[in-house]
Design a protein around this motif. Structure first.
Motif, mmCIF file in Angstrom:
data_model
loop_
_atom_site.group_PDB
_atom_site.id
_atom_site.type_symbol
_atom_site.label_atom_id
_atom_site.label_comp_id
_atom_site.label_asym_id
_atom_site.label_seq_id
_atom_site.Cartn_x
_atom_site.Cartn_y
_atom_site.Cartn_z
ATOM 1 N N ARG A 45 15.255 5.544 0.223
ATOM 2 C CA ARG A 45 14.758 6.588 -0.681
ATOM 3 C C ARG A 45 15.836 7.091 -1.622
ATOM 4 O O ARG A 45 15.550 7.682 -2.662
ATOM 5 N N GLU A 47 7.012 12.529 2.052
ATOM 6 C CA GLU A 47 7.276 11.684 0.893
ATOM 7 C C GLU A 47 6.401 10.440 0.904
ATOM 8 O O GLU A 47 5.885 10.033 1.944
ATOM 9 N N SER A 48 6.283 9.813 -0.238
ATOM 10 C CA SER A 48 5.512 8.589 -0.398
ATOM 11 C C SER A 48 6.389 7.374 -0.096
ATOM 12 O O SER A 48 7.596 7.406 -0.355
ATOM 13 N N LEU A 49 5.786 6.318 0.450
ATOM 14 C CA LEU A 49 6.513 5.076 0.684
ATOM 15 C C LEU A 49 5.558 3.902 0.590
ATOM 16 O O LEU A 49 4.345 4.061 0.745
ATOM 17 N N GLN A 50 6.119 2.730 0.335
ATOM 18 C CA GLN A 50 5.354 1.486 0.304
ATOM 19 C C GLN A 50 5.287 0.934 1.725
ATOM 20 O O GLN A 50 6.306 0.868 2.413
ATOM 21 N N ALA A 73 11.594 6.999 3.753
ATOM 22 C CA ALA A 73 10.950 8.247 3.340
ATOM 23 C C ALA A 73 11.205 9.326 4.378
ATOM 24 O O ALA A 73 11.328 9.033 5.563
ATOM 25 N N HIS A 133 -4.231 8.422 5.370
ATOM 26 C CA HIS A 133 -3.256 7.773 4.490
ATOM 27 C C HIS A 133 -1.821 8.169 4.820
ATOM 28 O O HIS A 133 -0.978 8.268 3.933
ATOM 29 N N ARG A 136 1.795 8.037 2.855
ATOM 30 C CA ARG A 136 2.622 9.231 2.989
ATOM 31 C C ARG A 136 3.287 9.191 4.359
ATOM 32 O O ARG A 136 2.667 8.797 5.348
ATOM 33 N N ASN A 151 0.840 -1.187 0.000
ATOM 34 C CA ASN A 151 0.000 0.000 0.000
ATOM 35 C C ASN A 151 0.879 1.241 0.000
ATOM 36 O O ASN A 151 1.801 1.346 0.793
ATOM 37 N N GLN A 152 0.544 2.173 -0.848
ATOM 38 C CA GLN A 152 1.284 3.425 -0.920
ATOM 39 C C GLN A 152 0.728 4.373 0.138
ATOM 40 O O GLN A 152 -0.485 4.587 0.206
ATOM 41 N N GLN A 194 8.795 -0.105 3.581
ATOM 42 C CA GLN A 194 9.553 -0.712 2.481
ATOM 43 C C GLN A 194 11.001 -0.955 2.878
ATOM 44 O O GLN A 194 11.542 -0.269 3.751
#
Length: 132
Positions: free
Chosen positions: A43, A63-66, A59, A23, A4, A1-2, A39
């Motif tokens: 990065r 930033e976005s992370l898995q 991240a 999220h 923030r 899932n992506q 993840q």
């Protein structure tokens, strides 16, 4: 899932949901109820211009992370305390995993023995209460 990042998050560590932003996840701490594992890729790619701390981040804030969530197996988790295969694992300071003590929320189950400081495979769980 992506998701923030709501702050700096280290690779392969427990994360917990933000209570103020949708999220968004934060680095889990010893008192947090984990919702997944960050993840295992940093990065940034290794470079002489980056510090070890830069490279070990999944991240930075915003930033976005898995995020690996319940049901995923063979997910790397940073081992913060020695564990045995089958142990329920909880976050400790810094987000690494350690064996669950009674009266805590586990976020993963060990698939093999864990050695402090290494990345070890786990199965990510829904938050699971480990009674005292």
């Amino acid at each position: 899932n992506q998701m923030r990042a709501g702050g700096d998050i280290i690779v392969s560590t427990f994360v917990k949901p933000s209570t103020t932003e949708d999220h968004t996840v934060l680095q889990a701490e010893a008192t947090g109820i984990p919702c997944g594992i960050a993840q295992n890729a940093g990065r940034l790619h290794p470079s002489p211009d980056f510090s070890q701390a830069d490279i070990s981040l999944a991240a930075k804030d915003g930033e976005s992370l898995q995020v690996h969530t319940a049901g995923e197996t063979s997910v790397d988790l940073l081992c913060g305390g020695t564990w045995a295969a089958g142990d329920f694992l909880i976050p400790m300071a810094g987000g690494g995993g350690t064996p669950a003590t009674g009266g805590s929320w586990a976020g993963a189950r060990a698939l093999s023995a864990g050695v402090i400081g290494r990345l070890c495979p786990v199965e990510v769980l829904q938050p699971t209460w480990v009674p005292a």
